[in-house]
Design a protein around this motif. Structure first.
Motif, PDB file in Angstrom:
ATOM      1  N   UNK A   1      -4.724  -3.113  72.301  1.00 57.20           N
ATOM      2  CA  UNK A   1      -4.645  -2.622  70.929  1.00 57.20           C
ATOM      3  C   UNK A   1      -4.303  -1.143  70.949  1.00 57.20           C
ATOM      4  N   UNK A   2      -3.470  -0.710  70.027  1.00 55.18           N
ATOM      5  CA  UNK A   2      -3.090   0.701  69.966  1.00 55.18           C
ATOM      6  C   UNK A   2      -4.261   1.617  69.657  1.00 55.18           C
ATOM      7  N   UNK A   3      -5.339   1.072  69.161  1.00 56.09           N
ATOM      8  CA  UNK A   3      -6.509   1.866  68.833  1.00 56.09           C
ATOM      9  C   UNK A   3      -7.373   2.206  70.032  1.00 56.09           C
ATOM     10  N   UNK A   4      -7.077   1.617  71.193  1.00 56.45           N
ATOM     11  CA  UNK A   4      -7.867   1.895  72.394  1.00 56.45           C
ATOM     12  C   UNK A   4      -7.418   3.233  72.962  1.00 56.45           C
ATOM     13  N   UNK A   5      -8.308   4.195  72.912  1.00 59.86           N
ATOM     14  CA  UNK A   5      -8.018   5.519  73.432  1.00 59.86           C
ATOM     15  C   UNK A   5      -7.521   6.470  72.359  1.00 59.86           C
ATOM     16  N   UNK A   6      -8.110   7.650  72.314  1.00 58.22           N
ATOM     17  CA  UNK A   6      -7.694   8.626  71.306  1.00 58.22           C
ATOM     18  C   UNK A   6      -6.326   9.223  71.633  1.00 58.22           C
ATOM     19  N   UNK A   7      -6.014   9.399  72.924  1.00 58.47           N
ATOM     20  CA  UNK A   7      -4.710   9.931  73.306  1.00 58.47           C
ATOM     21  C   UNK A   7      -3.588   8.951  72.974  1.00 58.47           C
ATOM     22  N   UNK A   8      -3.909   7.681  72.999  1.00 57.07           N
ATOM     23  CA  UNK A   8      -2.914   6.658  72.682  1.00 57.07           C
ATOM     24  C   UNK A   8      -2.402   6.842  71.264  1.00 57.07           C
ATOM     25  N   UNK A   9      -3.308   7.087  70.344  1.00 58.01           N
ATOM     26  CA  UNK A   9      -2.916   7.270  68.946  1.00 58.01           C
ATOM     27  C   UNK A   9      -2.331   8.647  68.669  1.00 58.01           C
ATOM     28  N   UNK A  10      -2.612   9.614  69.501  1.00 60.28           N
ATOM     29  CA  UNK A  10      -2.055  10.944  69.238  1.00 60.28           C
ATOM     30  C   UNK A  10      -0.740  11.094  69.992  1.00 60.28           C
ATOM     31  N   UNK A  11      -0.754  11.706  71.163  1.00 59.30           N
ATOM     32  CA  UNK A  11       0.520  11.983  71.820  1.00 59.30           C
ATOM     33  C   UNK A  11       1.197  10.728  72.364  1.00 59.30           C
ATOM     34  N   UNK A  12       0.447   9.713  72.714  1.00 60.42           N
ATOM     35  CA  UNK A  12       1.049   8.494  73.264  1.00 60.42           C
ATOM     36  C   UNK A  12       2.080   7.872  72.342  1.00 60.42           C
TER      37      UNK A  12
END
Length: 163
Positions: free
Chosen positions: A48-59
């Motif tokens: 899920x794209x919601x796993x990890x805060x970096x995933x939703x920001x710079x990822x």
């Protein structure tokens, strides 16, 4: 949670098979080793794209800007803080993937494959090839979940471990 457990077990089994079947050159990654590192990479890709805060920001943001850019120079000259505050090699890596596809899951797959490849290479070249599967198990238990969040940092750590 069970997908991570199954992924870890399968990855360790295939990495063990890699070292067991490589009699001539134990530092090579054969088909079993590739399967062993592709499995956790696939899990990283379908998360899920919601796993990890970096995933939703710079990822996602760097990848979206790369997909919209017509050239690498346009991408690099973006005024977005995500581009300005990102390492050059990571930008190149993401831009290259964005030329292949506009699916974010492919980026996550290749990032994890990059990490797993250099972790496995480092373990194989360390001289403890018989215990390589143990090293992969320890990586899964301690660092795999971090690699889903701290993508850039884990890429650099894996590369430094191998060097």
């Amino acid at each position: 949670m069970s997908i991570y457990i199954v992924s870890t077990i399968l990855s360790c089994v295939f990495v063990y098979q890699n070292t067991k079947t490589n009699k001539k050159n134990r530092t090579e990654i054969n088909i079993w080793g590739w399967i062993g590192i592709i499995i956790p990479s696939l899990v990283a890709a379908v998360r899920d794209n919601g796993i990890g805060s970096d995933t939703n920001s710079y990822g996602r943001m760097v990848f979206a800007i790369a997909c919209k850019s017509n050239s690498f120079n346009t991408f690099l000259s973006s005024t977005s803080p995500y581009i300005k505050n990102t390492e050059p090699l990571y930008k190149f890596f993401v831009y290259f993937i964005s030329r292949l596809t506009n699916q974010i899951c492919v980026q996550y797959f290749f990032i994890e494959l990059f990490i797993m490849f250099f972790i496995l290479k480092a373990l194989l070249e360390s001289g403890t090839e018989k215990e390589t599967w143990v090293g992969i198990f320890i990586y899964h238990m301690l660092f795999y979940s971090f690699s889903l969040n701290l993508m850039r940092q884990m890429m650099s750590m894996a590369l430094l471990l191998w060097v």
